[in-house]
Design a protein around this motif. Structure first.
Motif, PDB file in Angstrom:
ATOM      1  N   THR A   1       0.835  -1.206   0.000  1.00 45.54           N
ATOM      2  CA  THR A   1       0.000   0.000   0.000  1.00 45.54           C
ATOM      3  C   THR A   1       0.866   1.251   0.000  1.00 45.54           C
ATOM      4  O   THR A   1       0.519   2.259  -0.641  1.00 45.54           O
ATOM      5  CB  THR A   1      -0.938  -0.002   1.225  1.00 45.54           C
ATOM      6  OG1 THR A   1      -1.713  -1.202   1.219  1.00 45.54           O
ATOM      7  CG2 THR A   1      -1.873   1.194   1.189  1.00 45.54           C
ATOM      8  N   HIS A   2       1.995   1.212   0.710  1.00 42.33           N
ATOM      9  CA  HIS A   2       2.945   2.335   0.659  1.00 42.33           C
ATOM     10  C   HIS A   2       3.369   2.600  -0.785  1.00 42.33           C
ATOM     11  O   HIS A   2       3.512   3.757  -1.201  1.00 42.33           O
ATOM     12  CB  HIS A   2       4.173   2.032   1.514  1.00 42.33           C
ATOM     13  CG  HIS A   2       3.970   2.285   2.977  1.00 42.33           C
ATOM     14  ND1 HIS A   2       4.045   3.542   3.534  1.00 42.33           N
ATOM     15  CD2 HIS A   2       3.688   1.438   3.993  1.00 42.33           C
ATOM     16  CE1 HIS A   2       3.825   3.461   4.837  1.00 42.33           C
ATOM     17  NE2 HIS A   2       3.605   2.191   5.138  1.00 42.33           N
ATOM     18  N   GLY A   3       3.582   1.518  -1.543  1.00 41.83           N
ATOM     19  CA  GLY A   3       3.974   1.674  -2.942  1.00 41.83           C
ATOM     20  C   GLY A   3       2.919   2.390  -3.762  1.00 41.83           C
ATOM     21  O   GLY A   3       3.228   3.264  -4.585  1.00 41.83           O
ATOM     22  N   PHE A   4       1.649   2.039  -3.517  1.00 42.23           N
ATOM     23  CA  PHE A   4       0.553   2.704  -4.234  1.00 42.23           C
ATOM     24  C   PHE A   4       0.493   4.195  -3.880  1.00 42.23           C
ATOM     25  O   PHE A   4       0.234   5.038  -4.748  1.00 42.23           O
ATOM     26  CB  PHE A   4      -0.780   2.031  -3.898  1.00 42.23           C
ATOM     27  CG  PHE A   4      -0.976   0.697  -4.567  1.00 42.23           C
ATOM     28  CD1 PHE A   4      -0.985   0.600  -5.954  1.00 42.23           C
ATOM     29  CD2 PHE A   4      -1.158  -0.448  -3.822  1.00 42.23           C
ATOM     30  CE1 PHE A   4      -1.177  -0.615  -6.593  1.00 42.23           C
ATOM     31  CE2 PHE A   4      -1.349  -1.678  -4.439  1.00 42.23           C
ATOM     32  CZ  PHE A   4      -1.356  -1.771  -5.828  1.00 42.23           C
ATOM     33  N   ILE A   5       0.709   4.523  -2.616  1.00 38.97           N
ATOM     34  CA  ILE A   5       0.687   5.929  -2.199  1.00 38.97           C
ATOM     35  C   ILE A   5       1.866   6.689  -2.801  1.00 38.97           C
ATOM     36  O   ILE A   5       1.745   7.854  -3.198  1.00 38.97           O
ATOM     37  CB  ILE A   5       0.693   6.037  -0.660  1.00 38.97           C
ATOM     38  CG1 ILE A   5      -0.579   5.406  -0.083  1.00 38.97           C
ATOM     39  CG2 ILE A   5       0.782   7.504  -0.223  1.00 38.97           C
ATOM     40  CD1 ILE A   5      -0.622   5.351   1.430  1.00 38.97           C
ATOM     41  N   PHE A   6       3.020   6.015  -2.896  1.00 41.43           N
ATOM     42  CA  PHE A   6       4.197   6.650  -3.493  1.00 41.43           C
ATOM     43  C   PHE A   6       3.935   7.009  -4.963  1.00 41.43           C
ATOM     44  O   PHE A   6       4.380   8.060  -5.438  1.00 41.43           O
ATOM     45  CB  PHE A   6       5.410   5.735  -3.381  1.00 41.43           C
ATOM     46  CG  PHE A   6       6.679   6.340  -3.919  1.00 41.43           C
ATOM     47  CD1 PHE A   6       7.306   7.363  -3.233  1.00 41.43           C
ATOM     48  CD2 PHE A   6       7.232   5.891  -5.110  1.00 41.43           C
ATOM     49  CE1 PHE A   6       8.476   7.942  -3.722  1.00 41.43           C
ATOM     50  CE2 PHE A   6       8.394   6.456  -5.614  1.00 41.43           C
ATOM     51  CZ  PHE A   6       9.018   7.484  -4.918  1.00 41.43           C
ATOM     52  N   ILE A   7       3.212   6.148  -5.676  1.00 42.79           N
ATOM     53  CA  ILE A   7       2.857   6.447  -7.065  1.00 42.79           C
ATOM     54  C   ILE A   7       2.010   7.716  -7.130  1.00 42.79           C
ATOM     55  O   ILE A   7       2.229   8.582  -7.988  1.00 42.79           O
ATOM     56  CB  ILE A   7       2.092   5.257  -7.690  1.00 42.79           C
ATOM     57  CG1 ILE A   7       3.029   4.062  -7.864  1.00 42.79           C
ATOM     58  CG2 ILE A   7       1.478   5.649  -9.038  1.00 42.79           C
ATOM     59  CD1 ILE A   7       2.337   2.794  -8.293  1.00 42.79           C
ATOM     60  N   LYS A   8       1.049   7.853  -6.212  1.00 44.67           N
ATOM     61  CA  LYS A   8       0.238   9.083  -6.162  1.00 44.67           C
ATOM     62  C   LYS A   8       1.120  10.302  -5.908  1.00 44.67           C
ATOM     63  O   LYS A   8       0.921  11.364  -6.508  1.00 44.67           O
ATOM     64  CB  LYS A   8      -0.837   8.974  -5.086  1.00 44.67           C
ATOM     65  CG  LYS A   8      -1.607  10.288  -4.879  1.00 44.67           C
ATOM     66  CD  LYS A   8      -2.692  10.172  -3.851  1.00 44.67           C
ATOM     67  CE  LYS A   8      -3.251  11.548  -3.505  1.00 44.67           C
ATOM     68  NZ  LYS A   8      -3.804  12.284  -4.672  1.00 44.67           N
ATOM     69  N   SER A   9       2.107  10.153  -5.012  1.00 46.79           N
ATOM     70  CA  SER A   9       3.007  11.265  -4.704  1.00 46.79           C
ATOM     71  C   SER A   9       3.788  11.697  -5.940  1.00 46.79           C
ATOM     72  O   SER A   9       3.971  12.897  -6.178  1.00 46.79           O
ATOM     73  CB  SER A   9       3.973  10.868  -3.589  1.00 46.79           C
ATOM     74  OG  SER A   9       3.280  10.629  -2.381  1.00 46.79           O
ATOM     75  N   MET A  10       4.240  10.740  -6.746  1.00 45.38           N
ATOM     76  CA  MET A  10       4.979  11.082  -7.961  1.00 45.38           C
ATOM     77  C   MET A  10       4.085  11.803  -8.964  1.00 45.38           C
ATOM     78  O   MET A  10       4.505  12.782  -9.598  1.00 45.38           O
ATOM     79  CB  MET A  10       5.575   9.815  -8.586  1.00 45.38           C
ATOM     80  CG  MET A  10       6.721   9.212  -7.801  1.00 45.38           C
ATOM     81  SD  MET A  10       7.627   7.940  -8.726  1.00 45.38           S
ATOM     82  CE  MET A  10       6.348   6.686  -8.893  1.00 45.38           C
ATOM     83  N   ILE A  11       2.839  11.325  -9.110  1.00 46.63           N
ATOM     84  CA  ILE A  11       1.912  11.958 -10.051  1.00 46.63           C
ATOM     85  C   ILE A  11       1.629  13.398  -9.640  1.00 46.63           C
ATOM     86  O   ILE A  11       1.704  14.334 -10.441  1.00 46.63           O
ATOM     87  CB  ILE A  11       0.593  11.160 -10.130  1.00 46.63           C
ATOM     88  CG1 ILE A  11       0.821   9.786 -10.748  1.00 46.63           C
ATOM     89  CG2 ILE A  11      -0.454  11.932 -10.945  1.00 46.63           C
ATOM     90  CD1 ILE A  11      -0.385   8.871 -10.661  1.00 46.63           C
ATOM     91  N   MET A  12       1.325  13.595  -8.349  1.00 50.34           N
ATOM     92  CA  MET A  12       0.960  14.928  -7.883  1.00 50.34           C
ATOM     93  C   MET A  12       2.153  15.860  -7.791  1.00 50.34           C
ATOM     94  O   MET A  12       2.019  17.071  -7.998  1.00 50.34           O
ATOM     95  CB  MET A  12       0.256  14.832  -6.533  1.00 50.34           C
ATOM     96  CG  MET A  12      -1.194  14.393  -6.624  1.00 50.34           C
ATOM     97  SD  MET A  12      -2.169  15.351  -7.826  1.00 50.34           S
ATOM     98  CE  MET A  12      -2.048  17.007  -7.147  1.00 50.34           C
ATOM     99  N   ALA A  13       3.336  15.326  -7.490  1.00 54.64           N
ATOM    100  CA  ALA A  13       4.539  16.172  -7.465  1.00 54.64           C
ATOM    101  C   ALA A  13       4.776  16.751  -8.859  1.00 54.64           C
ATOM    102  O   ALA A  13       5.053  17.959  -9.013  1.00 54.64           O
ATOM    103  CB  ALA A  13       5.748  15.371  -7.000  1.00 54.64           C
TER     104      ALA A  13
END
Length: 299
Positions: free
Chosen positions: A72-84
């Motif tokens: 789940t941390h990995g999925f959240i990290f993907i969101k962080s990259m998209i929004m960054a």
């Protein structure tokens, strides 16, 4: 209930956009962005500490941050990259374009979300929703003509392409949010906390290359109170938005449209505060966008 939560999110987003315009004026974009995300993270940090040492009390408050698996941390990290990526492009565009041009282009985000909601989540649009979305897109095209009067040529200005790309990435993140909230059953504060943490790490890597090594850039940076305000207002908006998404009946296409009501604050008040040009002319396409949103909600 989820529609009212969406309107609350729109209110805080409108105030957030006003503060963001002030924060980036004549300032370095990356450190401003880092400051806003860090401010939001510090708001959430006491809840994380409380969740570790005082779990029962934090649960009673309704702000318990749950433990999640590494996947789940990995999925959240993907969101962080998209929004960054989306924020970096949007902040750069906001620095070089009037708020009354940037905000309406961002209003095209619901159109991308609308298509994604149909293809990915099988959300079924109604006839009036189709009319509403195409009215929004048409109104954004009217803004392009007004922008030329301010010396902003949409085909030759790279910041226009930057804000369009930011809008597309933001829409992708919105669709991804529904997966994170409903499929992975993340509560809002857990998603917000870890999203902020990973976004800070991403921005620190970027700043270590583009900003920290350069003394001139560090000296040119101006700290403003609106940097903190942007972070706090964004967390408030995200909290209500994620709470709305927790409702299994919530439609991401409608939530995305409801959030566009922030235009009232951003365009009307922003035009007065920042003394931008052609405010009366911009009210015409603004009306078109709001009518489009009304049609979506009414249907």
């Amino acid at each position: 209930m989820w529609m009212y939560l969406g309107l609350l999110a729109a209110l805080f987003l409108g105030l957030h956009n006003l503060c963001k315009k002030h924060a980036v004026q004549g300032n370095e974009v990356f450190p401003v962005l880092l400051g806003t995300i860090t401010s939001g993270f510090l708001i959430l940090l006491p809840f994380f500490i409380g969740s570790v040492y005082f779990p029962e009390g934090t649960k009673e408050l309704g702000f318990y941050i749950t433990r999640i698996p590494w996947e789940t941390h990995g999925f959240i990290f993907i969101k962080s990259m998209i929004m960054a990526a989306s924020w970096i492009l949007a902040y750069q565009a906001l620095k070089h374009l009037p708020l009354t041009i940037v905000t309406p282009i961002r209003s095209a985000g619901p159109f991308f979300t609308f298509i994604g909601a149909i293809l990915i989540y099988n959300e079924t649009p109604k006839f009036l929703q189709w009319i509403g979305f195409f009215l929004i897109i048409f109104s954004v095209m009217l803004y392009s003509k007004i922008g030329k009067q301010e010396g902003i040529h949409f085909k030759r200005n790279k910041w226009i392409y930057a804000i369009i790309a930011a809008t597309f990435l933001g829409a992708a993140s919105g669709l991804y949010d529904k997966f994170l909230i409903q499929s992975l059953t993340l509560n809002p504060q857990t998603l917000q906390f870890w999203f902020c943490w990973y976004t800070i790490l991403i921005l620190l890597v970027i700043l270590s290359i583009t900003w920290f090594p350069y003394k001139e850039k560090r000296k040119a940076f101006k700290w403003r109170w609106t940097i903190v305000a942007v972070g706090v207002l964004l967390q408030a908006a995200d909290y209500f938005y994620f709470k709305a998404l927790q409702d299994p009946e919530a439609l991401i296409m409608l939530l995305s449209a409801i959030k566009r009501s922030q235009l009232i604050i951003a365009v009307v008040i922003g035009g007065l505060v920042f003394k931008e040009q052609n405010k009366r002319k911009k009210l015409v396409p603004l009306t078109g966008i709001l009518v489009g949103i009304f049609l979506i909600l009414y249907s």
